[in-house]
Design an enzyme around this catalytic site. Structure first.
Site, mmCIF file in Angstrom:
data_model
loop_
_atom_site.group_PDB
_atom_site.id
_atom_site.type_symbol
_atom_site.label_atom_id
_atom_site.label_comp_id
_atom_site.label_asym_id
_atom_site.label_seq_id
_atom_site.Cartn_x
_atom_site.Cartn_y
_atom_site.Cartn_z
ATOM 1 N N ARG B 284 0.856 -1.189 0.000
ATOM 2 C CA ARG B 284 0.000 0.000 0.000
ATOM 3 C C ARG B 284 0.888 1.233 0.000
ATOM 4 N NH1 ARG B 284 -2.695 1.206 5.289
ATOM 5 N NH2 ARG B 284 -1.291 2.987 5.279
ATOM 6 N N HIS B 288 -4.234 4.581 3.936
ATOM 7 C CA HIS B 288 -5.307 3.593 4.090
ATOM 8 C C HIS B 288 -6.577 4.175 3.484
ATOM 9 C CE1 HIS B 288 -8.422 1.088 5.672
ATOM 10 N NE2 HIS B 288 -8.896 2.070 6.405
ATOM 11 N N TYR B 297 3.178 6.681 11.450
ATOM 12 C CA TYR B 297 3.516 5.329 11.900
ATOM 13 C C TYR B 297 4.414 4.564 10.946
ATOM 14 C CZ TYR B 297 -0.504 4.207 8.859
ATOM 15 O OH TYR B 297 -1.363 4.105 7.802
#
Lengths: 327, 388
Positions: B284, B288, B297
């Protein structure tokens, strides 16, 4: 021709009649085939319809509920048996998020003509985790219908309507009523979903109830009749849609109303009926609506405590005496 | 009673008598149980070179069509992200870097096969026949965007993680019962694989030999949760073997590998040879969803490493080596796709409105009276407010 059969036989007749009539109907669930159903509701159905249409599954409620939903979207008409509605909690995502919303979220493309059925409410010392009354929890969700038959005649007629319906229907039965006998016609018939039934006409107080609790009400009205209180008892038959018109017409006549609902009281079917009666009969009421529910504790395991926790004739008599100012 | 000279159970366990997996009356000795093998597939390496002898040699037209679909997916992705940032979309889940997974999993489906997408599957939806303008209405929340286009057998994309996998198996089982010799493809991610319902779906599919292909796009992240926190075994394909489902692991950034794997899996499903699990390993690259900021993160150097594995660049090298697509032609495709997306946006802006009167539509096949009353009251409320 009418003859006396048990509640479980009436359920089976509805399913079998519809399976003979409509090739798309099938039954799926734990123990439904080889074992004849954990409560023998599907006794003999495997023999008649074979394993393609009476389907035993792994112990996997989310699994077979989800499969049923997919099959319904493809045009089949699944009947999904939960051994107990208590076990439906593990598959809430499938039965509350997928089944009732599929038609809506696909913009009308994929309907979900499916019946989920099984035992609801306290079965008799099954303990707190196996004694769920799911009606108030699930009635909050738009997109499905809920029926709750109280006798063999209604069980056959309502379940037949449910299987024929193009919407998802939850059928709430009671383990404690499966051996109840009653007059049921041999031929197939339907009872419309969303129409209540006046079980006993009366003049002094309307008692509204659903499913097994209707019998507690009938027990109570015998006692009350001896005290000179003449009650009208309404069996809702369906919870969603709720036949509020029949209830309102009765309350306008009796001017008093007691709701008897076996779920917990907070945000319940009983509170919904009370709210609607207060709204629509505001000028007709001689007293506020009284409500009889299970006490707000997990279902006790000890038999005497379980009886005390559930709605019972004693609690109903007290409520009727209260609402009629005869206490 | 056993006779005295009969061999013991243990003595009977000669290797030739080892029963197939699944037999509970088999031997219980110290040998390992062989569940089968995970086939691993990569056709194009990271430099776009074909592994020896693996080139499936698809025809030129197919290859160029697939290339254009991947480029269009990326152009749509970038534009939708921009439109969300400008307040024209509620939320959006970007797909950057997963274009080969998207197109590869649906390219071999016919109009009578089914596809059950998840929310990041818009590239596959475009391939299946959804117009981009239609998808814009869907992502903007307009009811007119809900139903799939006429004749497109796609389920509504699933937003609840893994929720659609069981219904997809049920749908495939119903097809098999109807002797409908087509198949279904269901798409989900590495995070969804942690849902019990996905394991239940694999189990039922195996027991019923349902004609379904499970495509798990393992993109390494479930929002902020990396795969090593998601699973104790980072080869997710191995889970399929435990359920008795044929399983393979494919380079999800290699379009040729994805095409081969899904074509074969769909063929097997249609021919009654049961389900397949394909773990498509990808990454990815982006957010998200637009509600997410991975910089808090995720070390961006991890993303940089994957930039070298870009599925489109890799495929363009292959196409150039086959003299099918020059870099100038690739630029022309990019420009044409960008224009097509802009045209869709124009159409979306000009024609789309969220129709407030549709809010109760399609809630029931048979509308209950109480709800009809609510609907009429809602309409009166709109009228009082002067809502057109």
């Amino acid at each position: 021709m009418t003859r006396e059969i048990h509640f479980r036989d009436a359920l089976r007749e509805a399913m079998s009649d519809e399976m003979r009539r409509d090739e798309r109907v099938f039954l799926i669930g734990e123990e439904v085939a080889e074992y004849d159903g954990a409560y023998k509701v599907s006794k003999g159905m495997l023999e008649e319809f074979g394993p393609r249409r009476i389907i035993d599954t792994p112990i996997s409620e989310t699994g077979f509920a989800g499969l049923g939903i997919g099959a319904a979207m493809m045009g089949l008409r699944p009947i999904v048996e939960f051994m107990s509605w208590s076990f439906s909690l593990v598959c809430a995502d499938q039965i509350l998020n997928n089944a009732p919303k599929m038609l809506y979220m696909s913009g009308g493309q994929f309907g979900c003509p499916i019946v989920f059925r099984g035992n609801d409410g306290a079965g008799g010392q099954l303990g707190s985790t196996h004694s769920w009354c799911v009606e108030s929890l699930y009635a909050n969700v738009p997109g499905m219908k809920i029926i709750i038959p109280s006798n063999p005649y209604d069980a056959k007629g309502l379940l037949t309507s449910a299987i024929q319906a193009d919407d998802p229907v939850f059928c709430l039965e009671s383990e404690r009523m499966l051996s109840m006998a009653g007059d049921v016609p041999e031929e197939s018939y339907t009872i419309p979903i969303g129409k209540a039934h006046i079980v006993r006409p009366g003049t002094d107080c309307t008692i509204v109830s659903f499913g097994r609790a209707v019998h507690f009400c009938m027990e109570a009205v015998e006692t009350l009749a001896k005290e000179g209180i003449d009650c009208e008892v309404i069996d809702g038959r369906s919870i969603k849609p709720l036949d509020i018109d029949t209830i309102v017409a009765s309350v306008r006549k009796t001017n008093r109303c007691v709701v008897v609902d076996q779920s917990w009281s907070f945000a319940s079917v009983g509170s919904e009926v009370a709210a609607e009666v207060h709204r629509m009969c505001f000028d007709d009421l001689d007293n506020h609506v009284y409500r009889v529910h299970s006490d707000d504790v997990p279902a006790p395991y000890a038999w005497n405590l379980e009886q005390e926790m559930l709605p019972n004739a004693h609690k109903i008599c007290q409520a009727v005496r209260g609402v009629t100012y005869t206490a | 009673m056993p006779e005295a000279n009969q061999p013991t159970r243990a003595e009977q366990n000669t290797p030739s008598e080892v029963p197939p997996p699944g037999h509970i009356d088999g031997p219980f000795d110290s040998r390992s149980i062989d569940l089968g093998r995970i086939e691993s597939l990569q056709v194009l390496d990271e430099h776009g070179q074909v592994e020896d002898g693996l080139d499936p040699k698809y025809d030129d037209e197919t290859l160029l069509k697939v290339h254009r679909a991947m480029v269009l997916t990326r152009a749509f992705d970038a534009r939708m992200l921009a439109m969300q940032r400008q307040g024209q979309m509620g939320t959006f889940a970007p797909n950057l870097g997963q274009e080969a997974c998207m197109i590869g999993q649906v390219w071999s489906l016919g109009p009578d096969d089914w596809f059950a997408p998840s929310y990041r599957s818009f590239g596959a939806q475009i391939w299946r026949g959804w117009s981009m303008e239609h998808l814009m209405r869907l992502w903007a929340g307009y009811h007119s965007g809900f139903p799939p286009p006429d004749g497109v057998k796609d389920l509504p994309f699933s937003i609840v993680i893994g929720s659609h996998v069981l219904p997809s198996v049920g749908l495939a089982m119903a097809m098999r019962r109807a002797q409908d010799a087509h198949c279904a493809v269901v798409n989900f991610g590495d995070g969804a694989f942690s849902q019990g319902s996905v394991s239940e779906a694999l189990n039922f599919a195996a027991v019923e030999q349902a004609p379904i292909v499970f495509v798990c796009e393992n993109n390494g992240w479930a929002i902020s949760t990396p795969i090593d926190k998601q699973s104790g075994n980072d080869v997710l394909a191995t889970r399929g073997l435990g359920f008795g489902v044929r399983s393979l692991r494919v380079d999800g950034n290699d379009i040729l590998a994805m095409m081969m794997a899904t074509q074969e899996a769909c063929r097997r499903a249609r021919e009654g040879q049961g389900p397949t699990l394909i773990e498509a390993v990808t990454y990815r690259m982006s957010l998200h969803t637009t509600a997410d900021d991975p910089s808090v993160y995720r070390d961006e150097s991890l993303v940089d490493a994957w930039k070298n594995r870009c599925p489109i660049a890799r495929f363009e090298t292959y196409l150039a080596n086959r003299n099918l697509l020059s870099s100038e032609q690739a630029d022309q495709v990019r420009a044409a796709c960008e224009q097509e997306v802009l045209d869709a946006r124009t159409q979306f802006r000009e024609t789309a409105v969220a129709e407030p009167r549709q809010i109760f539509d399609h809630l029931y096949a048979e509308m209950p009276d109480e709800l009809e009353e609510q609907r009429l009251e809602y309409l009166r409320r709109l009228d009082r407010k002067g809502v057109k």
